[in-house]
Design a protein around this motif. Structure first.
Motif, PDB file in Angstrom:
ATOM      1  N   ALA A  22       0.970  -1.301  -0.019  1.00 20.53           N
ATOM      2  CA  ALA A  22       0.042   0.019   0.223  1.00 20.53           C
ATOM      3  C   ALA A  22       0.844   1.337  -0.064  1.00 20.53           C
ATOM      4  CB  ALA A  22      -1.035  -0.112   1.219  1.00 20.53           C
ATOM      5  N   ILE A  23       1.780   1.275   0.597  1.00 23.53           N
ATOM      6  CA  ILE A  23       2.657   2.329   0.798  1.00 23.53           C
ATOM      7  C   ILE A  23       3.453   2.615  -0.635  1.00 23.53           C
ATOM      8  CG2 ILE A  23       4.870   3.356   1.871  1.00 23.53           C
ATOM      9  CD1 ILE A  23       3.693   1.971   4.618  1.00 23.53           C
ATOM     10  N   GLN A  54       2.506   1.767  -3.585  1.00 25.57           N
ATOM     11  CA  GLN A  54       1.657   2.255  -4.317  1.00 25.57           C
ATOM     12  C   GLN A  54       1.356   3.996  -4.227  1.00 25.57           C
ATOM     13  OE1 GLN A  54      -1.979  -0.145  -3.627  1.00 25.57           O
ATOM     14  NE2 GLN A  54      -1.451  -1.442  -5.413  1.00 25.57           N
ATOM     15  N   ASP A  55       1.227   4.279  -2.750  1.00 25.92           N
ATOM     16  CA  ASP A  55       1.350   5.746  -2.329  1.00 25.92           C
ATOM     17  C   ASP A  55       2.361   6.402  -2.978  1.00 25.92           C
ATOM     18  OD1 ASP A  55       0.002   7.815  -0.999  1.00 25.92           O
ATOM     19  OD2 ASP A  55       1.290   7.644   0.573  1.00 25.92           O
ATOM     20  N   GLY A  56       3.657   5.857  -2.681  1.00 20.89           N
ATOM     21  CA  GLY A  56       4.911   6.546  -3.211  1.00 20.89           C
ATOM     22  C   GLY A  56       4.791   6.741  -4.668  1.00 20.89           C
ATOM     23  N   HIS A  66       2.078   7.041  -6.670  1.00 15.73           N
ATOM     24  CA  HIS A  66       1.282   8.000  -6.640  1.00 15.73           C
ATOM     25  C   HIS A  66       1.786   9.563  -6.465  1.00 15.73           C
ATOM     26  CE1 HIS A  66      -2.643  10.251  -6.904  1.00 15.73           C
ATOM     27  NE2 HIS A  66      -2.225  10.869  -5.754  1.00 15.73           N
ATOM     28  N   LYS A  67       2.740   9.594  -5.438  1.00 15.66           N
ATOM     29  CA  LYS A  67       3.085  10.916  -4.807  1.00 15.66           C
ATOM     30  C   LYS A  67       4.404  11.376  -5.961  1.00 15.66           C
ATOM     31  CE  LYS A  67       1.545  11.101  -0.630  1.00 15.66           C
ATOM     32  NZ  LYS A  67       1.264  11.624   0.987  1.00 15.66           N
ATOM     33  N   THR A  93       7.694   5.317   8.416  1.00 19.09           N
ATOM     34  CA  THR A  93       6.426   5.867   7.865  1.00 19.09           C
ATOM     35  C   THR A  93       6.136   7.558   8.536  1.00 19.09           C
ATOM     36  OG1 THR A  93       5.620   3.545   7.710  1.00 19.09           O
ATOM     37  CG2 THR A  93       4.166   5.568   7.395  1.00 19.09           C
ATOM     38  N   GLY A 105       7.862  11.077  -3.048  1.00 18.68           N
ATOM     39  CA  GLY A 105       7.545   9.942  -3.590  1.00 18.68           C
ATOM     40  C   GLY A 105       8.589   8.753  -3.554  1.00 18.68           C
ATOM     41  N   ILE A 157       9.123   7.625  -0.057  1.00 21.21           N
ATOM     42  CA  ILE A 157       8.259   6.625   0.300  1.00 21.21           C
ATOM     43  C   ILE A 157       8.307   5.242  -0.385  1.00 21.21           C
ATOM     44  CG2 ILE A 157       5.679   6.220   0.165  1.00 21.21           C
ATOM     45  CD1 ILE A 157       5.217   9.141   0.552  1.00 21.21           C
ATOM     46  N   SER A 166       9.315   1.878   1.381  1.00 21.89           N
ATOM     47  CA  SER A 166       8.139   0.677   1.300  1.00 21.89           C
ATOM     48  C   SER A 166       8.887  -0.620   0.914  1.00 21.89           C
ATOM     49  CB  SER A 166       7.160   1.133   0.392  1.00 21.89           C
ATOM     50  OG  SER A 166       8.013   1.010  -1.128  1.00 21.89           O
TER      51      SER A 166
END
Length: 191
Positions: free
Chosen positions: A28-29, A31-33, A35-36, A93, A113, A116, A120
């Protein structure tokens, strides 16, 4: 009577589940990275509340993780040490969140990003290690060959023992259960 060896393997099963949850969090992290890398939030004023919450979270997670690790090592609790790993991940995190907030305020793209994503990858590594160790314990792998050699050496030092073979060590929660075959003279008493 139903569980003569105890329920210690439940702790290992819990460690496996914690490892799976860490792995899920890592994905999940990641994917967030990703995205960022392409989306940066801009702040008009300095974000005092988010920075304060992140800083407090880092400090609290550090003390919790340190205590869990110390207690886990002292009682040889695999699940508590896995929990400590997860608490250390909370620190990383929170640090990433804090850095991301500050970088977004400074209007610097891509750094948050990238950081992150790196964090991750570390989280994924820890998750895989927890899962792998738990699986080895659940299938009764010998994780301590040095201890096996020490047991063989000590048994061979006992008066009347002519040999020892098939030393098997099984990890069960914080305990190690040992089975082996010992050769002696048939005229010696069992004691």
């Amino acid at each position: 009577q139903k569980f003569p060896y105890g329920l210690y393997k439940v702790e290992t099963l819990v460690s496996f589940i914690i490892g799976a949850l860490i792995l899920w969090a890592g994905i999940a992290i990641l994917q967030d990275g990703y995205h960022k890398l392409f989306y940066v939030v801009h702040f008009e004023r300095f974000p005092v509340l988010p920075v304060s919450v992140s800083a407090i979270s880092i400090i609290m997670a550090y003390f919790i993780a340190r205590k869990e690790k110390t207690v886990g090592e002292s009682i040889n609790s695999q699940s508590l040490m896995a929990n400590a790993s997860e608490s250390f991940l909370d620190i990383y995190t929170s640090i990433v969140v804090l850095i991301g907030i500050l970088l977004a305020y400074a209007k610097i793209p891509y750094i948050e990003g990238t950081i992150i994503i790196l964090i991750s990858l570390l989280i994924l590594k820890i998750g895989f290690e927890n899962i792998w160790t738990s699986l080895l314990v659940l299938v009764d792998a010998n994780l301590d060959p040095k201890l096996q050699s020490e047991i063989e050496k000590k048994i061979n030092q006992i008066y009347g023992v002519k040999g020892v073979s098939e030393v098997k060590i099984r990890q069960s929660g914080p305990n190690k259960m040992v089975e082996c075959k010992i050769q002696t003279s048939p005229t010696l008493p069992l004691y």
